[in-house]
Design a protein around this motif. Sequence first.
Motif, mmCIF file in Angstrom:
data_model
loop_
_atom_site.group_PDB
_atom_site.id
_atom_site.type_symbol
_atom_site.label_atom_id
_atom_site.label_comp_id
_atom_site.label_asym_id
_atom_site.label_seq_id
_atom_site.Cartn_x
_atom_site.Cartn_y
_atom_site.Cartn_z
ATOM 1 N N GLU A 213 0.753 -1.228 0.035
ATOM 2 C CA GLU A 213 -0.021 -0.022 -0.138
ATOM 3 C C GLU A 213 0.941 1.087 0.004
ATOM 4 N N TYR A 217 -0.381 5.090 -0.678
ATOM 5 C CA TYR A 217 -0.935 5.821 0.414
ATOM 6 C C TYR A 217 0.200 6.987 0.603
ATOM 7 N N TYR A 221 -1.031 11.052 1.166
ATOM 8 C CA TYR A 221 -0.441 11.818 2.340
ATOM 9 C C TYR A 221 -0.063 13.202 1.708
ATOM 10 N N HIS A 250 -4.433 1.446 -4.290
ATOM 11 C CA HIS A 250 -4.264 1.757 -2.971
ATOM 12 C C HIS A 250 -4.380 3.240 -2.884
ATOM 13 N N LYS A 254 -7.328 5.311 -0.520
ATOM 14 C CA LYS A 254 -6.800 6.179 0.472
ATOM 15 C C LYS A 254 -7.526 7.725 0.206
ATOM 16 N N ASP A 399 2.190 2.680 9.210
ATOM 17 C CA ASP A 399 1.511 3.630 8.580
ATOM 18 C C ASP A 399 1.602 4.957 9.308
#
Length: 449
Positions: A213, A217, A221, A250, A254, A399
């Motif tokens: 991921e 991800y 972010y 992924h 997200k 994470d």
Amino acid sequence: MARGDEPENAVLREVWRDVLRRDPHQEFFHSDVRGVLRSIGPVLVEHPEYTDVVGRLCEPERVIVFRIPWVDDSGRVRVNRGFRVQFNSALGPYKGGTRFAPSVDLDVVKFLGFEQVFKNALTGQDIGGGKGGADVDPKALSAGELMRFCQSFATEMAGHAGAAVDVPAGDMGVGSREIGWIYGQYQRLIGYHEPGAFTGKPAVLGGSALRPEATGYGTVYFTRRMLDDQGRDLDGARVVVSGSGSVALHAMAKVIDSGGTVVGCSDSRGSVSEPDGVDVDLLREIKGQGGSVADYAEKRSGATASQGSPFTLECDVALPCATQNEIGPDEARALVDHGCWAVAEGANGPVTPEAREILREGGVGFGPGKAANAGGVAVSALEMQQAAGRERWSAEDVDAQLSTIMSDAYDRVREAADRYHGDPGDLENGANAAGFLRVAEAMTSLGVV
């Protein structure tokens, strides 16, 4: 200096001419080098002690080209070409992915390796940059053929990889299954267990939680930080994501977790628009069965399939997560015309230089891949740490660290953009400047390397 022109700085101009002279046909590599040289002129004004680093930085420390003989299911011996470019180890062991695709050649691998040097530096972790791969189409091979191919690839790589030397990972066409096969052959050849020599392994072999991921991800972010500086966020935003592989899927998940709506996506066979939102779970299921986005559209009454680019759709945020050069001038103009807020590169080099200029002039925020898609290598470095300590960290812990790493990378890029280019939103120049500063300091500290 004007974009696309030769550098005004005499040293940078000489370096640029040397790059063209040595490798006249490597257009992907030229494009990336040109962008970096364009960015670091102001850095050298403040740090003239780094001037003599530039020429060395643009030349890889080592280039390995090798044949890969393997036997197909009919018993025929076939041969492909493999590559590993160990570009720079000033910050740590070479670190970068392995790509299996027909388009892989030395130009592509050098471009990706050069990009990786700066990307890895921006994570703040102690890893150098490299890249590798082979000119094979893994989709055209059976599982048995692909395993034999991976084993042959690993046989050559075994003499060049290692936890303290070069730590390859996966990339396009190379997932955890393939890395497991490569690592298995490597382990047979060296004769002992060294889990830190490859990352992106299956969890049972020491692969990190959240590694599949991580790139998707991390891109989201980074995008959230970009939007925050614009006074916006993903909640309620319409997002287009190209690709439907691991990174794209992924990233879509997200985006949805962040309150956004994925209104379009694509694969190598076309694209699909769905104003009410793509069902990522269904798309993942169809792609896992070998289907296409067109097959997905047939199962969704609100979805429309086409052969065009997904970036002609109206959207607030665009995340190109497929391959290089997928957003050209036409797509960039469409994004500007539709009032797109931001484009962040989830793939390596998906936005052409001409398109980047159009986005900049149109006021669209741009997150360069050097920073925006660094989440994958960031978690790969975390996997190296876990392997060294014989530890397993939870997905929540990984994470949290990934989110912090991407936030810190954004801050480094923004600060360098403001300091050296007078514009905190010029993240492309900021990423080049910030990455160069960290690598140049390390190279200077090591002497002439």
